[in-house]
Design a protein around this motif. Structure first.
Motif, mmCIF file in Angstrom:
data_model
loop_
_atom_site.group_PDB
_atom_site.id
_atom_site.type_symbol
_atom_site.label_atom_id
_atom_site.label_comp_id
_atom_site.label_asym_id
_atom_site.label_seq_id
_atom_site.Cartn_x
_atom_site.Cartn_y
_atom_site.Cartn_z
ATOM 1 N N ASP A 176 5.070 4.875 2.120
ATOM 2 C CA ASP A 176 5.644 6.103 2.886
ATOM 3 C C ASP A 176 6.277 5.790 4.200
ATOM 4 O O ASP A 176 7.027 6.458 4.596
ATOM 5 C CB ASP A 176 4.359 6.838 2.834
ATOM 6 N N LEU A 177 5.499 4.718 5.037
ATOM 7 C CA LEU A 177 6.113 4.531 6.255
ATOM 8 C C LEU A 177 7.610 3.925 6.139
ATOM 9 O O LEU A 177 8.294 4.377 6.954
ATOM 10 C CB LEU A 177 5.214 3.435 7.001
ATOM 11 N N THR A 191 0.916 -1.052 0.010
ATOM 12 C CA THR A 191 0.148 0.090 0.109
ATOM 13 C C THR A 191 0.899 1.434 -0.064
ATOM 14 O O THR A 191 2.001 1.262 0.289
ATOM 15 C CB THR A 191 -0.867 0.087 1.167
ATOM 16 N N GLN A 192 0.237 2.366 -0.449
ATOM 17 C CA GLN A 192 0.992 3.520 -0.404
ATOM 18 C C GLN A 192 1.393 3.883 1.071
ATOM 19 O O GLN A 192 2.804 4.555 1.320
ATOM 20 C CB GLN A 192 0.272 4.908 -1.082
ATOM 21 N N LYS A 193 0.561 3.618 2.016
ATOM 22 C CA LYS A 193 0.859 3.818 3.345
ATOM 23 C C LYS A 193 2.213 3.058 3.875
ATOM 24 O O LYS A 193 3.147 3.732 4.668
ATOM 25 C CB LYS A 193 -0.514 3.333 4.171
ATOM 26 N N GLN A 194 2.087 1.677 3.476
ATOM 27 C CA GLN A 194 3.462 1.109 3.832
ATOM 28 C C GLN A 194 4.694 1.590 3.198
ATOM 29 O O GLN A 194 5.773 1.783 3.782
ATOM 30 C CB GLN A 194 3.342 -0.519 3.357
#
Length: 105
Positions: A30-31, A25-28
């Motif tokens: 970015d993190l 995911t984009q969240k993963q």
């Protein structure tokens, strides 16, 4: 901030080679990038003259010459005039392991 995980290494590797075989995911992503930047920022804060860091990983064994404080460095010259350097610096961490930081300058 969450700790660095194997999944972070996998995400970073796929970002580096633009080969997204897994679905992150984009969240993963970015993190992972945020954690990576924090680690590099810390290294540059502690070692002010340590520039050009671009990759790191945790290993059991090191290579290179002793630098003091349990640290080692493996370095070579690169480029036409051999005035640039590339190498890996090894910082001792817990459990007899090393943080290996690749750099160019």
């Amino acid at each position: 901030m969450e700790s660095w995980t194997k999944k972070d290494f996998d995400v970073l590797n796929e970002i580096e080679y633009f080969s997204f075989q897994e679905t992150y995911t984009q969240k993963q992503i970015d993190l992972t990038v945020k954690k990576f930047n924090k680690i590099i920022e810390y290294i540059l804060k502690v070692y002010e003259d340590f520039e050009g860091a671009y990759n790191f990983y945790i290993i059991d064994e090191f290579d290179g010459e002793y630098q003091g404080n349990g640290e080692y460095c493996s370095q070579s010259t690169v480029g036409y005039s051999e005035d640039s350097y590339r190498g890996t610096y090894y910082f001792p961490i817990r459990n007899k392991k090393y943080l290996a930081v690749e750099y160019e300058c």
